[in-house]
Design a protein around this motif. Structure first.
Motif, PDB file in Angstrom:
ATOM      1  N   SER A 236       0.681  -1.338   0.073  1.00 54.04           N
ATOM      2  CA  SER A 236       0.116  -0.123  -0.103  1.00 54.04           C
ATOM      3  C   SER A 236       0.945   1.402  -0.122  1.00 54.04           C
ATOM      4  N   LEU A 237       1.883   1.372   0.911  1.00 53.69           N
ATOM      5  CA  LEU A 237       2.832   2.314   0.903  1.00 53.69           C
ATOM      6  C   LEU A 237       3.404   2.734  -0.619  1.00 53.69           C
ATOM      7  N   ALA A 238       3.840   1.535  -0.979  1.00 52.34           N
ATOM      8  CA  ALA A 238       4.607   1.717  -2.460  1.00 52.34           C
ATOM      9  C   ALA A 238       3.662   1.999  -3.438  1.00 52.34           C
ATOM     10  N   ALA A 239       2.634   1.387  -3.285  1.00 50.01           N
ATOM     11  CA  ALA A 239       1.333   1.755  -4.347  1.00 50.01           C
ATOM     12  C   ALA A 239       1.106   3.296  -4.376  1.00 50.01           C
ATOM     13  N   GLY A 240       0.867   3.757  -3.047  1.00 53.16           N
ATOM     14  CA  GLY A 240       0.404   4.978  -2.913  1.00 53.16           C
ATOM     15  C   GLY A 240       1.742   6.255  -3.408  1.00 53.16           C
ATOM     16  N   HIS A 241       2.718   5.905  -2.951  1.00 47.48           N
ATOM     17  CA  HIS A 241       4.006   6.744  -3.540  1.00 47.48           C
ATOM     18  C   HIS A 241       4.185   6.837  -5.090  1.00 47.48           C
ATOM     19  N   PHE A 242       3.896   5.627  -5.572  1.00 42.97           N
ATOM     20  CA  PHE A 242       4.036   5.303  -7.020  1.00 42.97           C
ATOM     21  C   PHE A 242       2.996   6.004  -7.675  1.00 42.97           C
ATOM     22  N   VAL A 243       1.788   6.222  -7.118  1.00 44.02           N
ATOM     23  CA  VAL A 243       0.634   6.864  -7.988  1.00 44.02           C
ATOM     24  C   VAL A 243       0.916   8.263  -8.040  1.00 44.02           C
ATOM     25  N   ILE A 244       1.348   8.622  -6.709  1.00 40.68           N
ATOM     26  CA  ILE A 244       1.481  10.172  -6.568  1.00 40.68           C
ATOM     27  C   ILE A 244       2.620  10.638  -7.335  1.00 40.68           C
ATOM     28  N   ASN A 245       3.736   9.925  -7.583  1.00 43.04           N
ATOM     29  CA  ASN A 245       4.792  10.248  -8.206  1.00 43.04           C
ATOM     30  C   ASN A 245       4.722  10.150  -9.826  1.00 43.04           C
ATOM     31  N   THR A 246       3.848   9.062 -10.063  1.00 39.96           N
ATOM     32  CA  THR A 246       3.654   8.856 -11.624  1.00 39.96           C
ATOM     33  C   THR A 246       2.686   9.919 -12.366  1.00 39.96           C
ATOM     34  N   PHE A 247       1.508  10.081 -11.621  1.00 45.02           N
ATOM     35  CA  PHE A 247       0.554  11.035 -12.417  1.00 45.02           C
ATOM     36  C   PHE A 247       0.559  12.468 -11.374  1.00 45.02           C
ATOM     37  N   SER A 248       0.439  13.224 -12.377  1.00 43.91           N
ATOM     38  CA  SER A 248       0.405  14.725 -11.884  1.00 43.91           C
ATOM     39  C   SER A 248      -0.811  14.908 -11.128  1.00 43.91           C
ATOM     40  N   ILE A 249      -0.501  15.729  -9.978  1.00 46.21           N
ATOM     41  CA  ILE A 249      -1.412  16.244  -8.997  1.00 46.21           C
ATOM     42  C   ILE A 249      -1.925  17.710  -9.212  1.00 46.21           C
ATOM     43  N   ARG A 250      -3.279  17.920  -9.527  1.00 46.35           N
ATOM     44  CA  ARG A 250      -3.775  19.237  -9.813  1.00 46.35           C
ATOM     45  C   ARG A 250      -3.670  19.973  -8.849  1.00 46.35           C
ATOM     46  N   GLY A 251      -3.127  21.178  -9.046  1.00 49.35           N
ATOM     47  CA  GLY A 251      -3.115  22.252  -7.882  1.00 49.35           C
ATOM     48  C   GLY A 251      -2.302  22.125  -6.816  1.00 49.35           C
ATOM     49  N   GLY A 252      -1.200  21.220  -6.691  1.00 47.04           N
ATOM     50  CA  GLY A 252      -0.355  21.054  -5.577  1.00 47.04           C
ATOM     51  C   GLY A 252       0.892  20.241  -5.985  1.00 47.04           C
ATOM     52  N   ASN A 253       1.927  20.191  -5.423  1.00 46.84           N
ATOM     53  CA  ASN A 253       3.076  19.607  -5.631  1.00 46.84           C
ATOM     54  C   ASN A 253       3.231  18.211  -5.026  1.00 46.84           C
ATOM     55  N   ILE A 254       4.013  17.287  -5.359  1.00 45.58           N
ATOM     56  CA  ILE A 254       4.287  16.025  -4.999  1.00 45.58           C
ATOM     57  C   ILE A 254       4.601  15.881  -3.661  1.00 45.58           C
ATOM     58  N   ASP A 255       5.784  16.576  -3.303  1.00 42.67           N
ATOM     59  CA  ASP A 255       6.400  16.343  -2.024  1.00 42.67           C
ATOM     60  C   ASP A 255       5.536  16.862  -0.981  1.00 42.67           C
ATOM     61  N   ARG A 256       4.775  17.893  -0.958  1.00 36.44           N
ATOM     62  CA  ARG A 256       3.854  18.424   0.093  1.00 36.44           C
ATOM     63  C   ARG A 256       2.436  17.433   0.020  1.00 36.44           C
ATOM     64  N   ALA A 257       2.225  16.897  -1.043  1.00 38.92           N
ATOM     65  CA  ALA A 257       1.071  15.795  -0.871  1.00 38.92           C
ATOM     66  C   ALA A 257       1.591  14.721   0.096  1.00 38.92           C
ATOM     67  N   VAL A 258       2.779  14.147  -0.239  1.00 34.90           N
ATOM     68  CA  VAL A 258       3.427  13.009   0.353  1.00 34.90           C
ATOM     69  C   VAL A 258       3.503  13.358   1.941  1.00 34.90           C
ATOM     70  N   SER A 259       4.067  14.554   2.227  1.00 33.68           N
ATOM     71  CA  SER A 259       4.217  14.899   3.405  1.00 33.68           C
ATOM     72  C   SER A 259       3.185  15.075   4.424  1.00 33.68           C
ATOM     73  N   GLU A 260       2.130  15.578   3.701  1.00 33.77           N
ATOM     74  CA  GLU A 260       0.959  15.797   4.371  1.00 33.77           C
ATOM     75  C   GLU A 260       0.135  14.504   4.894  1.00 33.77           C
ATOM     76  N   THR A 261       0.209  13.824   3.880  1.00 37.33           N
ATOM     77  CA  THR A 261      -0.516  12.427   4.030  1.00 37.33           C
ATOM     78  C   THR A 261       0.231  11.511   4.884  1.00 37.33           C
ATOM     79  N   LEU A 262       1.379  11.208   4.843  1.00 39.64           N
ATOM     80  CA  LEU A 262       2.089  10.650   5.721  1.00 39.64           C
ATOM     81  C   LEU A 262       2.368  11.116   7.044  1.00 39.64           C
ATOM     82  N   PHE A 263       2.891  12.435   7.108  1.00 43.85           N
ATOM     83  CA  PHE A 263       3.183  13.099   8.356  1.00 43.85           C
ATOM     84  C   PHE A 263       2.436  14.153   9.006  1.00 43.85           C
ATOM     85  N   GLY A 264       1.179  14.495   8.128  1.00 45.13           N
ATOM     86  CA  GLY A 264       0.194  15.308   8.636  1.00 45.13           C
ATOM     87  C   GLY A 264       0.669  16.940   8.235  1.00 45.13           C
ATOM     88  N   GLY A 265       1.944  16.775   8.180  1.00 45.12           N
ATOM     89  CA  GLY A 265       2.390  18.368   7.622  1.00 45.12           C
ATOM     90  C   GLY A 265       1.648  19.365   8.405  1.00 45.12           C
TER      91      GLY A 265
END
Length: 278
Positions: free
Chosen positions: A100-129
């Motif tokens: 699940s962790l690998a799939a989530g990170h793979f999806v976020i890095n492979t596909f573009s996130i509208r209106g945001g950046n990848i690093d922030r999305a991963v940080s907020e989802t994993l660590f709350g940010g």
């Protein structure tokens, strides 16, 4: 800036309330999970929630909970169902956690996130940010936390004896004509919902720690099931706001600060328990 001055800000009040609500939920479900040796399940299911959040971010879902909650509930039911088959259950949990962790990170890095950046999305989802200290912009999430907390507390009050029996002796329940699988299913659904909602507010890392640390800390000083449960709630409710205030006062990351406060509480209560036994 003093603690009293910090309390005047709406973002502090929202973070304070949300952390207490989620600490109550996580502490309650953490006790039976830890006693049934499902401690690692909290981390595994939070990673499933991370994967669901990743998919929700990629497809730009307005309400990510509509995807995350069913996904985490299904994963929890699956793991609880395999709990009696220890090797299969452990292997499934490990596979689900890493996958699940690998799939989530793979999806976020492979596909573009509208209106945001990848690093922030991963940080907020994993660590709350910054999600915990920006809840004043999302009051509906706080109302959801209130609803989930009320549901969890009512569940544990009305089914306390059943949860106790499911935790320690399912064979006795079967011998008396009861169906432990029903209550295990109810507990797994509650666990999945709590982890999904808590992860959206606090991040997956803090969610897992709030399930494990308060329960383990309570077991250092209490020997009864009810005592452990009440003590775990107290530990969670105290450590979360203390961590938030410490983070805000010294400009530290809120999520990891709350975890460090929980670790400190565990060390202190372990020492207290050892002194009492001595």
């Amino acid at each position: 800036m003093s603690t009293v001055e910090l309390l005047r800000f709406p973002f502090t009040q929202y973070a304070f309330i949300a952390s207490i609500l989620m600490a109550i939920c996580a502490s309650l479900i953490g006790v039976p999970l830890v006693l049934k040796r499902y401690s690692f399940m909290g981390f595994g299911i939070s990673n499933v929630a991370f994967m669901g959040m990743a998919f929700a971010l990629v497809i730009d879902m307005t309400n990510s909970m509509a995807l995350v909650i069913p996904l985490t509930v299904a994963a929890t039911v699956l793991l609880v169902g395999l709990g009696n088959r220890k090797v299969s259950g452990d292997a499934t949990l490990a596979m689900l956690t890493v996958g699940s962790l690998a799939a989530g990170h793979f999806v976020i890095n492979t596909f573009s996130i509208r209106g945001g950046n990848i690093d922030r999305a991963v940080s907020e989802t994993l660590f709350g940010g910054t999600r915990l200290v920006t809840l004043n912009a999302r009051p509906h999430e706080l109302w959801l936390a209130f609803l989930i907390t009320a549901m969890v507390v009512i569940f544990f009050i009305f089914f306390y004896r059943r949860i106790f029996a499911v935790t320690f002796d399912t064979e006795f329940m079967q011998a008396t004509g009861q169906r432990p699988v029903v209550y295990e299913l109810m507990l797994s659904v509650i666990t999945g919902v709590v982890i999904a909602v808590s992860m959206s507010l606090l991040g997956s890392l803090l969610t897992a720690s709030l399930i494990i640390f308060p329960a383990l800390s309570a077991m250092r000083i209490s020997k009864t099931y009810k005592g452990v449960m009440l003590c775990a709630v107290v530990v969670g409710v105290v450590c979360s706001p203390v961590g938030i205030f410490t983070a805000l006062l010294f400009e530290l990351p809120p999520t990891t600060t709350i975890i460090m406060v929980n670790i400190a509480a565990f060390v202190i209560l372990t020492a207290v328990g050892a002194l009492r036994r001595a």
